[in-house]
Write a protein that holds these residues in place. Structure first.
Motif, PDB file in Angstrom:
ATOM      1  N   SER A  15       0.646   8.108  -2.242  1.00 29.84           N
ATOM      2  CA  SER A  15       1.387   7.724  -1.030  1.00 29.84           C
ATOM      3  C   SER A  15       2.404   6.650  -1.379  1.00 29.84           C
ATOM      4  O   SER A  15       2.139   5.454  -1.209  1.00 29.84           O
ATOM      5  N   PRO A  16       3.564   7.047  -1.893  1.00 30.86           N
ATOM      6  CA  PRO A  16       4.585   6.056  -2.242  1.00 30.86           C
ATOM      7  C   PRO A  16       4.906   5.162  -1.043  1.00 30.86           C
ATOM      8  O   PRO A  16       5.115   5.638   0.065  1.00 30.86           O
ATOM      9  N   GLY A  17       4.909   3.892  -1.265  1.00 27.15           N
ATOM     10  CA  GLY A  17       5.198   2.960  -0.183  1.00 27.15           C
ATOM     11  C   GLY A  17       3.967   2.403   0.489  1.00 27.15           C
ATOM     12  O   GLY A  17       4.042   1.407   1.206  1.00 27.15           O
ATOM     13  N   ALA A  18       2.810   3.053   0.272  1.00 27.61           N
ATOM     14  CA  ALA A  18       1.576   2.559   0.877  1.00 27.61           C
ATOM     15  C   ALA A  18       1.101   1.316   0.135  1.00 27.61           C
ATOM     16  O   ALA A  18       1.368   1.135  -1.053  1.00 27.61           O
ATOM     17  N   MET A  20      -5.993   1.125  -9.488  1.00 26.46           N
ATOM     18  CA  MET A  20      -5.964   1.624  -8.121  1.00 26.46           C
ATOM     19  C   MET A  20      -4.578   1.532  -7.492  1.00 26.46           C
ATOM     20  O   MET A  20      -4.163   2.465  -6.791  1.00 26.46           O
ATOM     21  N   PRO A  21      -3.824   0.447  -7.686  1.00 29.55           N
ATOM     22  CA  PRO A  21      -2.460   0.435  -7.134  1.00 29.55           C
ATOM     23  C   PRO A  21      -1.623   1.600  -7.639  1.00 29.55           C
ATOM     24  O   PRO A  21      -0.837   2.181  -6.883  1.00 29.55           O
ATOM     25  N   ASP A  22      -1.785   1.973  -8.920  1.00 27.08           N
ATOM     26  CA  ASP A  22      -1.050   3.117  -9.465  1.00 27.08           C
ATOM     27  C   ASP A  22      -1.467   4.408  -8.766  1.00 27.08           C
ATOM     28  O   ASP A  22      -0.629   5.272  -8.469  1.00 27.08           O
ATOM     29  N   LEU A  23      -2.779   4.566  -8.501  1.00 21.42           N
ATOM     30  CA  LEU A  23      -3.258   5.765  -7.823  1.00 21.42           C
ATOM     31  C   LEU A  23      -2.708   5.838  -6.402  1.00 21.42           C
ATOM     32  O   LEU A  23      -2.255   6.907  -5.964  1.00 21.42           O
ATOM     33  N   VAL A  24      -2.723   4.732  -5.697  1.00 21.47           N
ATOM     34  CA  VAL A  24      -2.216   4.712  -4.328  1.00 21.47           C
ATOM     35  C   VAL A  24      -0.726   5.052  -4.306  1.00 21.47           C
ATOM     36  O   VAL A  24      -0.267   5.839  -3.474  1.00 21.47           O
TER      37      VAL A  24
END
Length: 352
Positions: A46-49, A38-42
């Motif tokens: 949305s880079p930086g989110a 999930m961190p990779d998907l986020v």
């Protein structure tokens, strides 16, 4: 929500054409399927989110879409603004259906609250009163005034005879779709044609699922389901009744070819031992067609209100896909399996 400022549809449509290139579609969607966390998907979206939880990620997607529709409404006037405002109500309907299921089944309202999306105040619900309702009358009184409450009120007799969640959910959907068609038909002529085609496809998908799930899965009486028909869509009242009276789901689905389906599912997708397609396969084809119609409308209406309506439909599918994708990652599903659950589902599956 109509703005007092001059409406520049060309500017808005141009912005949306630029925004379209950023959506999670085609090759980009396939690439997202290959992500394993999930961190990779986020980060990809949305880079930086900062990633928190899957539930918060999914709610964020929905809230962003709701806010985007509000922004469109604020930049439009008249019938265009009215339609964008009503599209936001779809999410309120889904929240109300969650509470309706809890009410009808007697399940814990605390459990139901986990599935509610925290919406802006104008789309809020009287959650405490709805959760505490002990009768249909008290649930009805706590529902939002206007179209949705009226839709539930029309289902009073049906619910008394068949006190099942599907009766309340279908009544809410029918109320929403009736107003959707009304507002879409009120659009200016140059935007109405393609926009109405998209709206009719959504409403007729509802009709198809009433037959496939309501009649042939849940076994609800055809007479009861016939009253849920939404006038003005592609499937006429007479055709809908013939679908309900069909001897099999395959026979009913054949009657849907034209208004809502381009074809029936291939026989190898029916499943072992089945004599016809199942509801899920039919729904897949219907939503694939919905997206095709929206994409075509976006191309046909390069500028103007029609492009805004088409973009809203495409965005809705994108959000649904990203929610499904996030669930696949959460449950450690293989990339090919995730891709097969997304819309459109007839494209080549992504590879690891």
């Amino acid at each position: 929500m109509a703005s007092a400022l001059p409406v520049d549809l060309d500017y808005l449509a141009a912005r949306l054409h630029g925004r379209r290139g950023q959506l999670a579609e085609a090759d980009r969607l396939n690439a997202l399927c290959r992500l394993r966390s999930m961190p990779d998907l986020v980060r990809a979206l949305s880079p930086g989110a900062r990633f928190t939880t899957v539930a918060e990620f999914q709610q964020g997607l929905i809230l962003e879409m709701v806010q985007e529709l509000a922004d469109f409404a604020s930049q439009l006037a008249g019938s265009g603004a009215a339609l964008m405002a009503w599209l936001r109500v779809r999410v309120q309907v889904e929240n109300l259906k969650v509470l309706a299921r809890a009410f009808a089944t007697g399940k814990s309202s605390d459990l139901a609250r986990q599935y509610l999306v925290a919406l802006p105040a104008d789309l809020g619900l009287e959650i405490e009163a709805l959760a505490a309702a002990e009768s249909f009358e008290s649930f009805l009184a706590a529902a939002p005034e206007g179209i949705l409450r009226a839709g539930l009120a029309e289902a009073a007799a049906a619910y008394q005879e068949t006190p099942r969640p599907v009766v309340l959910e279908a009544a809410l959907d029918r109320a929403y779709y009736g107003e959707l068609l009304k507002r879409t038909k009120a659009l200016p002529r140059d935007a109405r044609g393609d926009s109405l085609t998209i709206a009719k496809q959504e409403v007729d998908t509802f009709h198809l699922m009433l037959v496939a799930r309501g009649r042939f899965t849940y076994g609800l009486p055809a007479e009861r389901l016939a009253g849920l028909h939404v006038a003005g869509a592609g499937i006429s009242r007479d055709r809908f009744r013939r679908m309900l009276d069909a001897g099999s789901l395959r026979e009913a689905a054949q009657l849907a070819v034209g208004p809502v389906l381009s074809r029936l599912p291939e026989e190898d997708s029916w499943g072992a031992g089945r004599a016809g397609p199942d509801a899920a396969a039919l729904e897949t084809l219907a939503w694939n067609r919905y997206l095709r119609l929206a994409r075509r409308a976006f191309r046909n209406n390069h500028m103007g209100l029609g492009a805004v309506v088409a973009f809203a439909a495409i965005r809705r599918i994108e959000v649904a896909n990203l929610i499904t994708l996030s669930e696949g990652i959460r449950t450690d599903m293989e990339p090919d399996a995730i891709r097969r659950r997304l819309v459109p589902r007839d494209e080549e599956a992504c590879r690891v």
